[in-house]
Write a protein that holds these residues in place. Structure first.
Motif, PDB file in Angstrom:
ATOM      1  N   LEU C 106      37.829  38.874  33.110  1.00  0.00           N
ATOM      2  CA  LEU C 106      37.764  38.843  31.647  1.00  0.00           C
ATOM      3  C   LEU C 106      36.620  37.941  31.192  1.00  0.00           C
ATOM      4  CD1 LEU C 106      41.499  38.738  30.505  1.00  0.00           C
ATOM      5  CD2 LEU C 106      39.887  40.638  30.444  1.00  0.00           C
ATOM      6  N   LEU C 107      36.527  36.772  31.823  1.00  0.00           N
ATOM      7  CA  LEU C 107      35.446  35.849  31.480  1.00  0.00           C
ATOM      8  C   LEU C 107      34.087  36.503  31.689  1.00  0.00           C
ATOM      9  CD1 LEU C 107      36.455  32.374  32.874  1.00  0.00           C
ATOM     10  CD2 LEU C 107      35.361  32.823  30.692  1.00  0.00           C
ATOM     11  N   THR C 108      33.939  37.148  32.855  1.00  0.00           N
ATOM     12  CA  THR C 108      32.664  37.793  33.164  1.00  0.00           C
ATOM     13  C   THR C 108      32.301  38.805  32.093  1.00  0.00           C
ATOM     14  OG1 THR C 108      33.151  37.541  35.496  1.00  0.00           O
ATOM     15  CG2 THR C 108      31.436  39.095  34.918  1.00  0.00           C
ATOM     16  N   MET C 109      33.274  39.654  31.745  1.00  0.00           N
ATOM     17  CA  MET C 109      32.997  40.694  30.754  1.00  0.00           C
ATOM     18  C   MET C 109      32.684  40.088  29.399  1.00  0.00           C
ATOM     19  SD  MET C 109      35.966  43.420  31.596  1.00  0.00           S
ATOM     20  CE  MET C 109      35.849  44.557  32.954  1.00  0.00           C
ATOM     21  N   SER C 143      30.124  29.832  44.557  1.00  0.00           N
ATOM     22  CA  SER C 143      31.166  29.458  43.601  1.00  0.00           C
ATOM     23  C   SER C 143      31.998  28.276  44.079  1.00  0.00           C
ATOM     24  CB  SER C 143      32.057  30.652  43.277  1.00  0.00           C
ATOM     25  OG  SER C 143      32.460  31.289  44.440  1.00  0.00           O
ATOM     26  N   PHE C 144      32.087  28.066  45.417  1.00  0.00           N
ATOM     27  CA  PHE C 144      32.893  26.912  45.838  1.00  0.00           C
ATOM     28  C   PHE C 144      32.171  25.605  45.540  1.00  0.00           C
ATOM     29  CE2 PHE C 144      30.769  25.750  49.802  1.00  0.00           C
ATOM     30  CZ  PHE C 144      30.129  26.936  50.142  1.00  0.00           C
ATOM     31  N   PHE C 145      30.828  25.642  45.588  1.00  0.00           N
ATOM     32  CA  PHE C 145      30.080  24.434  45.216  1.00  0.00           C
ATOM     33  C   PHE C 145      30.220  24.171  43.720  1.00  0.00           C
ATOM     34  CE2 PHE C 145      25.780  22.400  44.344  1.00  0.00           C
ATOM     35  CZ  PHE C 145      26.218  21.141  44.717  1.00  0.00           C
ATOM     36  N   LEU C 146      30.172  25.267  42.936  1.00  0.00           N
ATOM     37  CA  LEU C 146      30.424  25.130  41.498  1.00  0.00           C
ATOM     38  C   LEU C 146      31.778  24.485  41.258  1.00  0.00           C
ATOM     39  CD1 LEU C 146      29.345  28.431  39.729  1.00  0.00           C
ATOM     40  CD2 LEU C 146      28.684  26.109  39.115  1.00  0.00           C
ATOM     41  N   GLY C 147      32.768  24.955  42.022  1.00  0.00           N
ATOM     42  CA  GLY C 147      34.115  24.420  41.886  1.00  0.00           C
ATOM     43  C   GLY C 147      34.148  22.932  42.175  1.00  0.00           C
ATOM     44  N   ILE C 148      33.458  22.543  43.233  1.00  0.00           N
ATOM     45  CA  ILE C 148      33.438  21.116  43.599  1.00  0.00           C
ATOM     46  C   ILE C 148      32.766  20.298  42.506  1.00  0.00           C
ATOM     47  CG2 ILE C 148      32.472  19.454  45.228  1.00  0.00           C
ATOM     48  CD1 ILE C 148      32.844  21.557  47.407  1.00  0.00           C
ATOM     49  N   LEU C 149      31.624  20.838  42.000  1.00  0.00           N
ATOM     50  CA  LEU C 149      30.924  20.122  40.930  1.00  0.00           C
ATOM     51  C   LEU C 149      31.826  19.969  39.706  1.00  0.00           C
ATOM     52  CD1 LEU C 149      27.269  21.487  40.908  1.00  0.00           C
ATOM     53  CD2 LEU C 149      28.111  19.262  41.644  1.00  0.00           C
ATOM     54  N   ILE C 187      34.523  31.107  39.739  1.00  0.00           N
ATOM     55  CA  ILE C 187      34.373  32.425  40.358  1.00  0.00           C
ATOM     56  C   ILE C 187      33.514  33.326  39.481  1.00  0.00           C
ATOM     57  CG2 ILE C 187      35.610  34.495  41.095  1.00  0.00           C
ATOM     58  CD1 ILE C 187      37.981  32.712  41.732  1.00  0.00           C
ATOM     59  N   ALA C 188      33.691  33.183  38.159  1.00  0.00           N
ATOM     60  CA  ALA C 188      33.048  34.130  37.238  1.00  0.00           C
ATOM     61  C   ALA C 188      31.543  33.890  37.108  1.00  0.00           C
ATOM     62  CB  ALA C 188      33.710  34.048  35.871  1.00  0.00           C
ATOM     63  N   ILE C 189      31.118  32.627  37.156  1.00  0.00           N
ATOM     64  CA  ILE C 189      29.718  32.340  36.803  1.00  0.00           C
ATOM     65  C   ILE C 189      28.681  33.145  37.607  1.00  0.00           C
ATOM     66  CG2 ILE C 189      27.961  30.512  36.995  1.00  0.00           C
ATOM     67  CD1 ILE C 189      29.817  28.671  35.520  1.00  0.00           C
ATOM     68  N   PRO C 190      28.753  33.168  38.933  1.00  0.00           N
ATOM     69  CA  PRO C 190      27.725  33.962  39.641  1.00  0.00           C
ATOM     70  C   PRO C 190      27.788  35.453  39.295  1.00  0.00           C
ATOM     71  CG  PRO C 190      28.872  32.490  41.150  1.00  0.00           C
ATOM     72  CD  PRO C 190      29.621  32.452  39.871  1.00  0.00           C
ATOM     73  N   LYS C 191      29.009  35.970  39.157  1.00  0.00           N
ATOM     74  CA  LYS C 191      29.162  37.389  38.810  1.00  0.00           C
ATOM     75  C   LYS C 191      28.633  37.654  37.412  1.00  0.00           C
ATOM     76  CE  LYS C 191      30.887  38.365  42.569  1.00  0.00           C
ATOM     77  NZ  LYS C 191      29.946  38.986  43.482  1.00  0.00           N
ATOM     78  N   CYS C 192      28.871  36.697  36.539  1.00  0.00           N
ATOM     79  CA  CYS C 192      28.438  36.822  35.161  1.00  0.00           C
ATOM     80  C   CYS C 192      26.915  36.873  35.103  1.00  0.00           C
ATOM     81  CB  CYS C 192      28.973  35.628  34.393  1.00  0.00           C
ATOM     82  SG  CYS C 192      28.914  35.854  32.653  1.00  0.00           S
TER      83      CYS C 192
END
Lengths: 264, 262, 313
Positions: C106-109, C143-149, C187-192
């Protein structure tokens, strides 16, 4: 727009060159022994002595990042090599000959292709066991479908063209037609997917190492450093930031390079 | 006078050197008249048509002179005022009926789109009724079915009729037809020409008919402009031009028509 | 209708094939479950006894079909290490991963479509270039690095949430959702970023089509042309990407669940792989395969809905 493309290429080249320099330097020597522990330096902040600080065992993070990058690049290169070579053979045979074999292989391929490669690699690892060799193998196999798919559709396109027909008429065998006549024509497409594949391999390897199934200690790997750093995120954020940043720079540099090359 | 073009010119600035595409074109068009513009490709006839319809790109080109529609300058009007005219007073049909319609939208919605924009007072039922009557006016068999169809289900000739219906839906004063029959079969071509003539008579709409085909121009137009390399070579009544061309270029063009003596 | 039926049947057949491959794959690996469970110093007799107890001494095909039959009845076997029915274990975790995936999608869209429209409308402007640069950068961040950040910034520096403070959906659904927001953003940011890039170029290439000029000739504004005409046609390539992104997001959630300490499907898959708990691994893989195939079917259906030319076939 062309100006920005060149800009992409230059930025990509600079970043990639920078990363390559680190990897190559790491091959010759690292500032500290990558496994040398020092209680006094545990989780120490970046300083002149330790540019990226030290980890929870007092090991120099920069040295470990250098080793980790080297491992990552190796694994990614091998992965892409496995994926490309097998993908080219499967894709070329399917695309050129078509028929039942093509139908069956591509059906399987489509299912595997839509399966996320990191998951596929996890499954294969659960069969083979953990470790850097198995990760390479697993990722390599997991990457075959996407290469096979691209090569097949390109070969199919090419084999419909007249030059293939005329090569056949001049008495060239099937293998000769595939490898001497058709393949050189699909190289540009293949090259760009190889570059994208390399990046995906770097990201997948980092992910798998983060999950603990990739490169095993005491060998350093960027993903595993990140997972270890998580426990010390509050006291030593640099421990997580530097390895992560290097992954980002590597992937970004290569992506920009690829973009600049294909659009130039 | 419905349309007056005074010393109109276009200069492109999208390359290193500015490039003159149209220069010093002046002509006028009365209400209810059919004016033909003839010329080879690159003569600037299509650009002139696009300029009148307000469809020139806004960037990287310089427009000169004036194009007055009902006394207002189309070239310098602000976009909102221009949009009021487009689709309502000035309509356009194009060369490629195969691609000029949106492939994923039903015909009916595309035909009545101009109403949706310009006649907000009409409700869905009224719009549908108007669209159906326009589809019937362009002699499409079974308008109801066409209304529900998608473009790929229609032939090229039918699509061009749909384009005409969509253009006529708002009751415009000027219809610009840019090579409307070039992509069609000869028999369909003749039908479309007849249809345009009928619409001109019945609806009193002025038509600017652009073509490279002199025989079509002769058949449909009242008056003719001849263009070459962005300049106006000659203009006049259709018979005058065709029987007594003054300029060499026009003579060359005319001599290139294959004559079929009956 | 007939087309859909054929697609559904072919999907089931593929799933069947996948189930066979998965089952067979775990059969080939050296050392069966019984011996690995008892360890290396178990006697031959006790291994044999356990094999018999687990039914491993029956012929391969027989075991496959009894497992398959069980799957249809909702019985996915028993976990080796937890001695619990696999179906129950997985069923409990599904809502977590599904919620995470849906939130990310949903976020991605919601973010990518408006951003791509803006970027395309003002193509080559400063805004467009900023979006382009942002996209390039974000696509390179795992995305896991994003998560850590995010854990560091929002959890430790700003203290907006408590890292590792996962709340079960059974206990407090609101708090559960709240905790899942950051992971789904990660999770969404790279896909977005990828979606924006794809959609922007699709919009720009659609904008050169003849029907767009027709739409302008009717007096539509740029926004009207974009929304009423271009967007629907430009979404086609994106739908394929989104279909695959769902599968990727499930895979990505395996890693990101680990970052945020969420006990979802990813956790169970990882522990089962580590423990060689094959019934669980098989079940999770089969489940994800089913989702992947279902997404493919859905993408196909959506394509047909959007493009009338495909419906005719």
């Amino acid at each position: 727009m062309k100006k920005y493309r060149n800009f992409n290429f230059i930025c990509g080249a600079v970043l990639t060159g920078f990363c390559l320099l680190i990897v190559l330097t790491g091959l010759i020597r690292t500032p500290y022994d990558t496994t040398a522990m020092s209680v006094a330096d545990r989780l120490s902040a970046p300083s002149f002595a330790h540019w990226m600080g030290c980890d929870n065992y007092g090991r120099d993070i920069l040295s470990r990042v250098m080793e980790g990058m080297r491992n990552t690049v190796w694994i990614a290169l091998l992965t892409v090599a496995i994926g490309t070579l097998s993908g080219v053979v499967i894709g070329a045979v399917c695309g050129y000959f078509g028929g039942l074999l093509d139908d069956i292989l591509m059906r399987v391929n489509d299912v595997l292709f839509s399966f996320p490669s990191i998951l596929l690699a996890l499954v294969i690892i659960s069969l083979l066991g953990t470790g850097s060799l198995n990760v390479t193998l697993a990722l390599g196999i997991a990457f075959i479908p996407s290469f096979a798919r691209i090569v097949r559709s390109e070969v199919k396109k090419q084999s419909a063209l007249e030059y293939v027909e005329s090569a056949r008429l001049m008495g060239a065998g099937h293998l000769r037609v595939i490898f001497v006549h058709i393949l050189p024509n699909i190289l540009p497409v293949l090259l760009s997917s190889v570059m994208i594949g390399f990046n995906n391999a770097v990201l997948a390897e980092a992910g798998l190492s983060y999950l603990g199934v990739g490169v095993q200690p005491p060998q350093a790997s960027l993903g595993r450093m990140l997972s270890e750093a998580q426990s010390y995120l509050f006291t030593a954020p640099w421990y997580a930031i530097f390895p992560g940043l290097m992954i980002v720079l590597m992937v970004l540099g290569f992506a920009l390079l690829a973009e600049g090359m294909t659009e130039a | 006078m419905l349309l007056e073009c005074k010393d109109f010119g276009i200069e492109f600035h999208d390359h290193d050197r500015p490039e003159r595409a149209v220069e010093g074109v002046s002509f006028s068009l009365d209400a209810g008249e059919i004016l033909g513009i003839v010329g080879e490709s690159g003569s600037g006839k299509s650009l002139t048509a696009l300029a009148i319809a307000g469809l020139l790109p806004r960037k990287k080109l310089k427009k000169e002179g004036e194009i007055l529609f009902d006394g207002q300058d189309v070239l310098r009007m602000d976009r909102k005022a221009l949009r009021e005219l487009q689709g309502d007073e000035i309509c356009m049909i194009f060369q490629e009926p195969m691609t000029a319609l949106n492939p994923t939208m039903r015909i009916g919605l595309q035909v009545e789109e101009a109403l949706r924009i310009h006649h907000r007072e009409m409700d869905a039922a009224a719009r549908r009724e108007r669209a159906l009557s326009c589809l019937a006016d362009v002699e499409l068999p079974d308008p109801e079915q066409v209304y529900e169809s998608y473009p790929h289900q229609l032939s090229g000739g039918m699509r061009q009729r749909v384009m005409i219906a969509a253009a006529m839906v708002g009751g415009p004063q000027l219809l610009i037809a840019d090579e409307p029959t070039t992509a069609l079969d000869v028999t369909v071509q003749a039908q479309i020409i007849k249809l345009l003539q009928k619409i001109n008579r019945k609806e009193k709409v002025a038509i600017l008919f652009i073509s490279h085909d002199l025989s079509l121009i002769r058949q449909i137009s009242h008056r003719v402009l001849v263009m070459q390399n962005g300049r106006l070579v000659e203009q006049g009544e259709v018979e005058e031009i065709f029987e007594h061309p003054c300029k060499d270029y026009t003579k060359q063009l005319l001599s290139a028509i294959p004559r079929v003596e009956l | 209708m007939k087309v859909y039926l054929r697609k559904a049947i072919s999907m089931l057949l593929t799933l069947l094939a996948v189930s066979f491959i998965v089952f067979a794959a775990f059969e080939i690996i050296p050392g069966d479950a019984a011996s690995s469970r008892l360890g290396s110093n178990a006697t031959q007799a006790s291994v044999e006894a356990l094999r018999h107890e687990m039914g491993l001494d029956r012929p391969f095909l027989l075991r496959y079909f009894s497992w398959l039959g069980g799957c249809f009845r909702g019985n996915l076997g028993t976990s080796y290490s937890y001695h619990m029915p696999v179906a129950g274990m997985i069923l409990e975790k599904i809502p977590i991963t599904v919620t995470l995936t849906i939130l990310s999608m949903l976020l991605t869209m919601a973010v990518s479509v408006p951003l791509a429209l803006l970027s395309a409308k003002y193509a080559n402007s400063r805004l467009d270039r900023a979006v382009y640069a942002g996209n390039q950068f974000l696509m390179a961040v795992p995305s896991f690095f994003l998560g850590i950040l995010m854990t560091w910034v929002f959890g430790m520096v700003l203290r907006w949430f408590k890292p590792g403070g996962y709340v079960s959906y059974k206990k407090d659904f609101g708090a559960f959702l709240g905790y899942l927001i950051l992971p789904s953003v990660a999770i969404a940011i790279p896909k977005c970023a990828m979606s924006v890039k794809l959609l922007r170029s699709a919009i720009l290439s659609e904008a050169n089509r003849d029907y767009v000029r027709t739409a302008y000739s009717r007096g539509l504004s740029t926004m009207e042309v974009l929304y009423r005409h271009v967007l629907k046609n430009a979404l086609m390539p994106l739908i394929t990407f989104w279909g695959m992104a769902v599968a990727d997001m499930i895979a990505g959630s395996i890693v990101v669940e680990q970052v945020f300490n969420i006990p979802g499907l990813g956790r169970i898959l990882l522990t089962s792989i580590a423990n060689r708990d094959y019934p669980v691994v098989e079940a999770v893989i089969l489940l994800i395969a089913a989702v992947v195939l279902l997404m493919n079917l859905l993408v196909d259906l959506l394509y047909r809905r959007i493009d009338p030319r495909l419906r005719a076939e």
